[in-house]
Design a protein around this motif. Sequence first.
Motif, PDB file in Angstrom:
ATOM      1  N   LEU A 294      38.996  80.375  42.146  1.00 39.48           N
ATOM      2  CA  LEU A 294      39.838  79.208  41.894  1.00 39.48           C
ATOM      3  C   LEU A 294      39.233  77.932  42.473  1.00 39.48           C
ATOM      4  O   LEU A 294      39.365  76.856  41.892  1.00 39.48           O
ATOM      5  CB  LEU A 294      41.241  79.457  42.452  1.00 39.48           C
ATOM      6  N   PHE A 295      38.571  78.035  43.623  1.00 38.48           N
ATOM      7  CA  PHE A 295      37.859  76.863  44.161  1.00 38.48           C
ATOM      8  C   PHE A 295      36.903  76.316  43.102  1.00 38.48           C
ATOM      9  O   PHE A 295      36.888  75.118  42.793  1.00 38.48           O
ATOM     10  CB  PHE A 295      37.043  77.255  45.398  1.00 38.48           C
ATOM     11  N   ASN A 296      36.083  77.195  42.557  1.00 41.04           N
ATOM     12  CA  ASN A 296      35.069  76.765  41.604  1.00 41.04           C
ATOM     13  C   ASN A 296      35.676  76.332  40.278  1.00 41.04           C
ATOM     14  O   ASN A 296      35.221  75.363  39.664  1.00 41.04           O
ATOM     15  CB  ASN A 296      34.063  77.891  41.386  1.00 41.04           C
ATOM     16  N   ALA A 297      36.722  77.023  39.834  1.00 38.17           N
ATOM     17  CA  ALA A 297      37.343  76.685  38.549  1.00 38.17           C
ATOM     18  C   ALA A 297      37.974  75.304  38.582  1.00 38.17           C
ATOM     19  O   ALA A 297      37.828  74.507  37.647  1.00 38.17           O
ATOM     20  CB  ALA A 297      38.392  77.740  38.183  1.00 38.17           C
ATOM     21  N   LEU A 298      38.686  75.001  39.656  1.00 41.33           N
ATOM     22  CA  LEU A 298      39.318  73.685  39.761  1.00 41.33           C
ATOM     23  C   LEU A 298      38.275  72.574  39.834  1.00 41.33           C
ATOM     24  O   LEU A 298      38.418  71.530  39.186  1.00 41.33           O
ATOM     25  CB  LEU A 298      40.214  73.650  41.008  1.00 41.33           C
ATOM     26  N   ALA A 299      37.227  72.795  40.594  1.00 40.77           N
ATOM     27  CA  ALA A 299      36.178  71.781  40.688  1.00 40.77           C
ATOM     28  C   ALA A 299      35.463  71.594  39.356  1.00 40.77           C
ATOM     29  O   ALA A 299      35.103  70.473  38.972  1.00 40.77           O
ATOM     30  CB  ALA A 299      35.180  72.163  41.775  1.00 40.77           C
ATOM     31  N   SER A 300      35.288  72.680  38.608  1.00 42.43           N
ATOM     32  CA  SER A 300      34.543  72.596  37.357  1.00 42.43           C
ATOM     33  C   SER A 300      35.290  71.809  36.286  1.00 42.43           C
ATOM     34  O   SER A 300      34.673  71.158  35.446  1.00 42.43           O
ATOM     35  CB  SER A 300      34.230  74.001  36.835  1.00 42.43           C
ATOM     36  N   VAL A 301      36.623  71.872  36.297  1.00 46.55           N
ATOM     37  CA  VAL A 301      37.402  71.123  35.304  1.00 46.55           C
ATOM     38  C   VAL A 301      37.110  69.638  35.410  1.00 46.55           C
ATOM     39  O   VAL A 301      36.892  68.949  34.409  1.00 46.55           O
ATOM     40  CB  VAL A 301      38.915  71.392  35.489  1.00 46.55           C
TER      41      VAL A 301
ATOM     42  N   VAL B 196      23.769  71.440  38.045  1.00 48.31           N
ATOM     43  CA  VAL B 196      25.206  71.521  37.837  1.00 48.31           C
ATOM     44  C   VAL B 196      25.583  72.605  36.831  1.00 48.31           C
ATOM     45  O   VAL B 196      26.626  73.249  36.950  1.00 48.31           O
ATOM     46  CB  VAL B 196      25.760  70.144  37.390  1.00 48.31           C
ATOM     47  N   GLU B 197      24.739  72.870  35.833  1.00 50.26           N
ATOM     48  CA  GLU B 197      25.032  73.932  34.869  1.00 50.26           C
ATOM     49  C   GLU B 197      25.093  75.296  35.559  1.00 50.26           C
ATOM     50  O   GLU B 197      25.965  76.109  35.276  1.00 50.26           O
ATOM     51  CB  GLU B 197      23.976  73.947  33.763  1.00 50.26           C
ATOM     52  N   ASP B 198      24.160  75.548  36.461  1.00 48.03           N
ATOM     53  CA  ASP B 198      24.183  76.796  37.218  1.00 48.03           C
ATOM     54  C   ASP B 198      25.417  76.870  38.108  1.00 48.03           C
ATOM     55  O   ASP B 198      26.010  77.932  38.281  1.00 48.03           O
ATOM     56  CB  ASP B 198      22.932  76.926  38.095  1.00 48.03           C
ATOM     57  N   PHE B 199      25.809  75.724  38.663  1.00 48.76           N
ATOM     58  CA  PHE B 199      26.895  75.697  39.637  1.00 48.76           C
ATOM     59  C   PHE B 199      28.242  75.985  38.987  1.00 48.76           C
ATOM     60  O   PHE B 199      29.055  76.741  39.544  1.00 48.76           O
ATOM     61  CB  PHE B 199      26.941  74.331  40.335  1.00 48.76           C
ATOM     62  N   ILE B 200      28.523  75.403  37.825  1.00 50.03           N
ATOM     63  CA  ILE B 200      29.862  75.554  37.250  1.00 50.03           C
ATOM     64  C   ILE B 200      29.920  76.458  36.024  1.00 50.03           C
ATOM     65  O   ILE B 200      31.015  76.837  35.597  1.00 50.03           O
ATOM     66  CB  ILE B 200      30.488  74.185  36.886  1.00 50.03           C
ATOM     67  N   ALA B 201      28.764  76.823  35.445  1.00 52.74           N
ATOM     68  CA  ALA B 201      28.793  77.638  34.234  1.00 52.74           C
ATOM     69  C   ALA B 201      28.044  78.964  34.380  1.00 52.74           C
ATOM     70  O   ALA B 201      28.470  79.968  33.808  1.00 52.74           O
ATOM     71  CB  ALA B 201      28.224  76.854  33.045  1.00 52.74           C
TER      72      ALA B 201
ATOM     73  N   LEU C 276      29.586  79.123  40.871  1.00 58.45           N
ATOM     74  CA  LEU C 276      30.035  80.269  40.085  1.00 58.45           C
ATOM     75  C   LEU C 276      29.121  81.477  40.261  1.00 58.45           C
ATOM     76  O   LEU C 276      29.578  82.619  40.244  1.00 58.45           O
ATOM     77  CB  LEU C 276      30.126  79.878  38.604  1.00 58.45           C
ATOM     78  N   ARG C 277      27.825  81.249  40.426  1.00 65.73           N
ATOM     79  CA  ARG C 277      26.905  82.375  40.609  1.00 65.73           C
ATOM     80  C   ARG C 277      27.265  83.172  41.867  1.00 65.73           C
ATOM     81  O   ARG C 277      27.296  84.410  41.855  1.00 65.73           O
ATOM     82  CB  ARG C 277      25.459  81.883  40.684  1.00 65.73           C
ATOM     83  N   ALA C 278      27.537  82.470  42.964  1.00 64.82           N
ATOM     84  CA  ALA C 278      27.931  83.157  44.194  1.00 64.82           C
ATOM     85  C   ALA C 278      29.267  83.854  44.026  1.00 64.82           C
ATOM     86  O   ALA C 278      29.475  84.972  44.515  1.00 64.82           O
ATOM     87  CB  ALA C 278      27.998  82.153  45.350  1.00 64.82           C
ATOM     88  N   SER C 279      30.193  83.211  43.310  1.00 69.15           N
ATOM     89  CA  SER C 279      31.511  83.799  43.088  1.00 69.15           C
ATOM     90  C   SER C 279      31.421  85.098  42.306  1.00 69.15           C
ATOM     91  O   SER C 279      32.050  86.103  42.656  1.00 69.15           O
ATOM     92  CB  SER C 279      32.408  82.791  42.353  1.00 69.15           C
ATOM     93  N   ILE C 280      30.630  85.099  41.235  1.00 74.61           N
ATOM     94  CA  ILE C 280      30.497  86.307  40.416  1.00 74.61           C
ATOM     95  C   ILE C 280      29.833  87.431  41.212  1.00 74.61           C
ATOM     96  O   ILE C 280      30.255  88.599  41.125  1.00 74.61           O
ATOM     97  CB  ILE C 280      29.715  85.999  39.125  1.00 74.61           C
ATOM     98  N   PHE C 281      28.815  87.094  41.995  1.00 75.01           N
ATOM     99  CA  PHE C 281      28.140  88.132  42.783  1.00 75.01           C
ATOM    100  C   PHE C 281      29.091  88.739  43.813  1.00 75.01           C
ATOM    101  O   PHE C 281      29.186  89.969  43.938  1.00 75.01           O
ATOM    102  CB  PHE C 281      26.915  87.550  43.474  1.00 75.01           C
ATOM    103  N   THR C 282      29.791  87.899  44.576  1.00 75.18           N
ATOM    104  CA  THR C 282      30.707  88.439  45.588  1.00 75.18           C
ATOM    105  C   THR C 282      31.871  89.170  44.938  1.00 75.18           C
ATOM    106  O   THR C 282      32.372  90.160  45.483  1.00 75.18           O
ATOM    107  CB  THR C 282      31.226  87.330  46.516  1.00 75.18           C
TER     108      THR C 282
END
Length: 516
Positions: free
Chosen positions: A341-348, A33-38, A176-182
């Motif tokens: 935004l998908f990832n940010a909302l889920a991470s909150v 989860v740390e990799d996924f949201i942070a 988030l890792r996929a988001s930053i790469f794309t």
Amino acid sequence: MVSAATALGLTAATLAAFAALGVRYARGRVGGVEDFIAARDSAGLGATTATLVASVMGVWILLAPAEAGAAFGGVSAVLGYAVGEALPMLAYARLGPRIRELIPEGHSLTEYALARYGPVMYAFVLCVSVFYMFVFLAAELTGIASAFHLIAGVPRWQTAVLVGGFVLAYTAYGGLRASIFTDTVQAAVILPLLAATAVGAVLALGGTGVVYERVVAADPTLVDPTFLDGLRFGVWVAIAILGAELLNQTWWQRVYAAEDAATLRRAFPTAAVVNFVVVLLAGLFGVVARGYVDLVVDPTSPEYNASVGFFLLLLEAFPEALVLAVTLLALLLVASTADTLFNALASVVTADLPRLLDEPSDRTLTFAARGLTVVVAVAAVLVSLRARSVLRLFLLADLLGAALMVPLLAGLYSPRASEPGVVAGGLLGAGVGLAFYPAPVVRGPLSAVPLLGDALPAGSFLVAFVGAAGVSAATTLLAALVAPGRFDLDRLATAIRRLDDPGTGAGARTDGGGDD
């Protein structure tokens, strides 16, 4: 006009390519989860700068700044919009290192609000932040669906579902890792494409001299940088954007994803400059449209069409090749913002689950984060199918952000800022802003309240946003001066822990922000 089949084919091919890139990059890199949201400490200077730029540049830049230039004050309004987009990046160049210093293992602004202040401020921040980000996401899907409907006659639901589905495919998998790469790849494509579009547009319209003469002939105030109406718009929209972005979880995530504090100090200012130039160029298209297209700029008219001025100009004056290029640009723009935004909302929500569940495992939290991403995407698509405006979708959320930005961030610097003081500041600021807010969505219900309706002052966006920010800041400052206790800021580092830390559980972040 571009055919619907061509537009849909281009959409599917482009989005499928980025989905494949995102999934391929994330494979083996999301260990929990740390990799996924942070994605903590994973992005160097180039990737951080690129994701900051790409995350801002949604399809709204082809709609809202152009609408401002066409209908709300010409060049001076566009300048205010561009300044407003640059200010949050400059603010985070200072805030980012401070956040990492005080909360080295944090994830979200809501967990900070709870640990620093307490449950009331937490609920206030959660509602405003989620409301803003969800409105932003729905507006992105609304904007791209409206653009494709105008350019190629594509039914809105088809565009919204296609974009939402493909972006969800790689975001729910890679986080988030996929988001930053794309984002990095998208920025590398978007910026040259935007520059080429701008140059091609000027040439297609006859050159800068011809463009200027036609705009002046339509309305000389459009090119007057001292035009008072435009300056007023520029001031309040800059405050609106600053307030909203300071409560945007997107940037808090990237504060932690950056390699170190030095990266933040360089990446955010660079992004500020790029964002200023991009929004300025996009907004000037709205000014230019007034010289070439019969735009209806009275917002009270049912024929009002300034919000799509850029695309009307596109269809009026540009060859099909340029229309297709802008169609591709619009797709990249919406994808670069939607995945963020998908990832940010889920991470909150995910960051707060350890308080609600009994010692959840890392696998459970990762599954929850992916599930929440799906829920957010589906909800945003459904809302976008009913929405029509883009600029106005943001304004109410922006107003609440302007009222809450100083109270929230004061706790990073002042040990005397306390929950009663900051909540009072946020509520009073929001109250003043809503009292002057001229839009019917707020003024209508307030006017219907007995006694209150007759007491409402004349509506003004300028007074609403300046009043919301000023009153909340002044109240927060006064409350801090008379506060009896002091909060030990060092407590934040121990109150907020990694989600995969064995000691992180329901009791790790429930004590709130009491004073010593």
